[in-house]
Design an enzyme around this catalytic site. Structure first.
Site, PDB file in Angstrom:
ATOM      1  N   ASN A  76     -10.164   5.285   1.712  1.00 32.91           N
ATOM      2  CA  ASN A  76      -9.361   5.051   0.521  1.00 32.91           C
ATOM      3  C   ASN A  76      -9.616   6.146  -0.505  1.00 32.91           C
ATOM      4  O   ASN A  76     -10.462   7.029  -0.315  1.00 32.91           O
ATOM      5  CB  ASN A  76      -9.682   3.682  -0.092  1.00 32.91           C
ATOM      6  CG  ASN A  76      -8.726   2.601   0.375  1.00 32.91           C
ATOM      7  OD1 ASN A  76      -7.510   2.796   0.400  1.00 32.91           O
ATOM      8  ND2 ASN A  76      -9.271   1.460   0.774  1.00 32.91           N
ATOM      9  N   ARG A  98      -5.616   1.621  12.959  1.00 32.53           N
ATOM     10  CA  ARG A  98      -4.312   1.826  12.334  1.00 32.53           C
ATOM     11  C   ARG A  98      -4.476   2.846  11.210  1.00 32.53           C
ATOM     12  O   ARG A  98      -5.601   3.227  10.847  1.00 32.53           O
ATOM     13  CB  ARG A  98      -3.767   0.516  11.770  1.00 32.53           C
ATOM     14  CG  ARG A  98      -4.600  -0.077  10.629  1.00 32.53           C
ATOM     15  CD  ARG A  98      -3.821  -1.142   9.893  1.00 32.53           C
ATOM     16  NE  ARG A  98      -4.565  -1.879   8.883  1.00 32.53           N
ATOM     17  CZ  ARG A  98      -4.771  -1.476   7.639  1.00 32.53           C
ATOM     18  NH1 ARG A  98      -4.343  -0.280   7.246  1.00 32.53           N
ATOM     19  NH2 ARG A  98      -5.428  -2.233   6.778  1.00 32.53           N
ATOM     20  N   GLU A 103       0.840  -1.204   0.000  1.00 35.52           N
ATOM     21  CA  GLU A 103       0.000   0.000   0.000  1.00 35.52           C
ATOM     22  C   GLU A 103       0.873   1.253   0.000  1.00 35.52           C
ATOM     23  O   GLU A 103       2.096   1.185   0.145  1.00 35.52           O
ATOM     24  CB  GLU A 103      -0.908   0.027   1.242  1.00 35.52           C
ATOM     25  CG  GLU A 103      -2.305  -0.523   1.017  1.00 35.52           C
ATOM     26  CD  GLU A 103      -3.192   0.409   0.212  1.00 35.52           C
ATOM     27  OE1 GLU A 103      -2.669   1.422  -0.326  1.00 35.52           O
ATOM     28  OE2 GLU A 103      -4.394   0.125   0.091  1.00 35.52           O
ATOM     29  N   ASP A 125     -10.405   1.243  -4.170  1.00 32.11           N
ATOM     30  CA  ASP A 125      -9.257   1.301  -3.270  1.00 32.11           C
ATOM     31  C   ASP A 125      -8.502   2.611  -3.523  1.00 32.11           C
ATOM     32  O   ASP A 125      -9.113   3.649  -3.733  1.00 32.11           O
ATOM     33  CB  ASP A 125      -8.377   0.067  -3.439  1.00 32.11           C
ATOM     34  CG  ASP A 125      -7.660  -0.322  -2.155  1.00 32.11           C
ATOM     35  OD1 ASP A 125      -6.829   0.474  -1.682  1.00 32.11           O
ATOM     36  OD2 ASP A 125      -7.919  -1.416  -1.624  1.00 32.11           O
ATOM     37  N   ASN A 167      -4.320   4.157   7.293  1.00 35.09           N
ATOM     38  CA  ASN A 167      -4.562   3.585   5.967  1.00 35.09           C
ATOM     39  C   ASN A 167      -4.247   4.657   4.922  1.00 35.09           C
ATOM     40  O   ASN A 167      -3.205   5.292   4.988  1.00 35.09           O
ATOM     41  CB  ASN A 167      -5.996   3.055   5.842  1.00 35.09           C
ATOM     42  CG  ASN A 167      -6.133   1.994   4.758  1.00 35.09           C
ATOM     43  OD1 ASN A 167      -5.400   1.004   4.753  1.00 35.09           O
ATOM     44  ND2 ASN A 167      -7.043   2.185   3.824  1.00 35.09           N
TER      45      ASN A 167
END
Length: 289
Positions: free
Chosen positions: A145, A98, A15, A196, A100
């Site tokens: 995202n 967390r 990512e 995404d 992203n």
């Protein structure tokens, strides 16, 4: 259409790719394995840096300093030594979440998303950051995202992959702060794959990695689907403009959640790919930390 392998190191969850125009280096993360990877263009050896936390995005401050977006907030990183120092905590006391997706706005601010480590519903949010100041923009996000911005900085984009909807929102070009409420740009519900990571090119075209569908899609600023570029891995996660003139498109992928049989059927999962397509890419701006 074909693709070549830029790096065959398999990431559990590749990512957050970014391109450093000053050094012709691509950086990306393996979030779940707590690794930062870097590779000099085009044939440099890939260097893997172990991290003390999950992290998902990296930004350039200046020639010496970078900013890393992690599960505890923003950390300063010394490019030469890799030393990390906490700069601004964000959800540092929340063990559920967390970091992203995140991206720099042309003004030097950042939009950065958090999510549950087990994708808990509505556990995350999207924040605005600049010079140590943090504001929560959009709460109750499950999987943030597709954060990216129009070339003039007047429009921001983001998605909650759990909803499979891409939103756009008017922004102040000087600050990157929203000036209106988000509106639906693309409703992808009921279609194959999940929205995404995304990047926006010099023409305002949005290039989106479609998780679970082995492709990167291109959308016009009005949401019209322009084309799909095949990716040799099912779980494409985020594209990035690469190359000295930013005319190429690379994409991270993942093998997250795959059992042995699925992994065997998808041998390219988790690698970094260079797609056979020319684009009018844009450099990521330095950020104001």
């Amino acid at each position: 259409m074909s693709a070549t392998t830029l790096c065959d190191i398999v990431c559990h969850l590749g990512e957050g790719p970014t391109w450093d125009t000053a050094t012709n280096t691509v950086y990306w993360f393996d979030i779940l394995e707590r690794r930062l990877l870097e590779k000099a263009w085009p044939d440099g050896e890939t260097v893997v840096h172990d991290l003390p936390f999950m992290a998902s995005a990296l930004f350039r401050i200046d020639a010496q300093r970078q900013l890393v977006w992690s599960e505890t907030g923003f950390h300063l990183r010394d490019r030469a030594t890799g030393k990390l120092v906490l700069h601004t905590p964000v959800e540092a006391d929340n063990p559920v979440t967390r970091s992203n997706d995140a991206r720099a706005h042309p003004s030097g601010s950042i939009w950065a998303g958090t999510m549950g480590k087990k994708a808990e519903k509505h556990a995350g949010a999207i924040y605005w950051f600049r010079t140590g100041e943090v504001r929560r923009l959009f709460p109750d996000i499950s999987i943030p995202n597709s954060i990216c911005f129009s070339p003039d900085g007047a429009t921001g984009y983001f998605a909650d992959t759990a909803k499979n909807i891409l939103f756009r929102v008017a922004c102040d070009p000087d600050t990157g702060l929203p000036t209106n409420e988000p509106e639906v740009l693309l409703d992808h519900r009921g279609r194959k794959g999940g929205i995404d990571g995304s990047v926006c090119d010099a023409d305002g075209v949005i290039w989106n990695a479609r998780w679970g569908s082995s492709c990167v899609d291109a959308y016009a600023p009005d949401g019209t689907h322009l084309r799909s570029i095949p990716v040799p891995a099912t779980q494409a996660s985020c594209p990035v403009f690469v190359g000295p003139d930013l005319s190429r498109l690379a994409v991270t992928t993942a093998c997250e959640g795959m059992d042995e049989a699925t992994r065997h059927a998808d041998p390219g999962a988790g690698m970094l790919y260079l797609l056979d397509v020319e684009v009018k890419g844009r450099a990521e701006p330095d950020v104001l930390a």
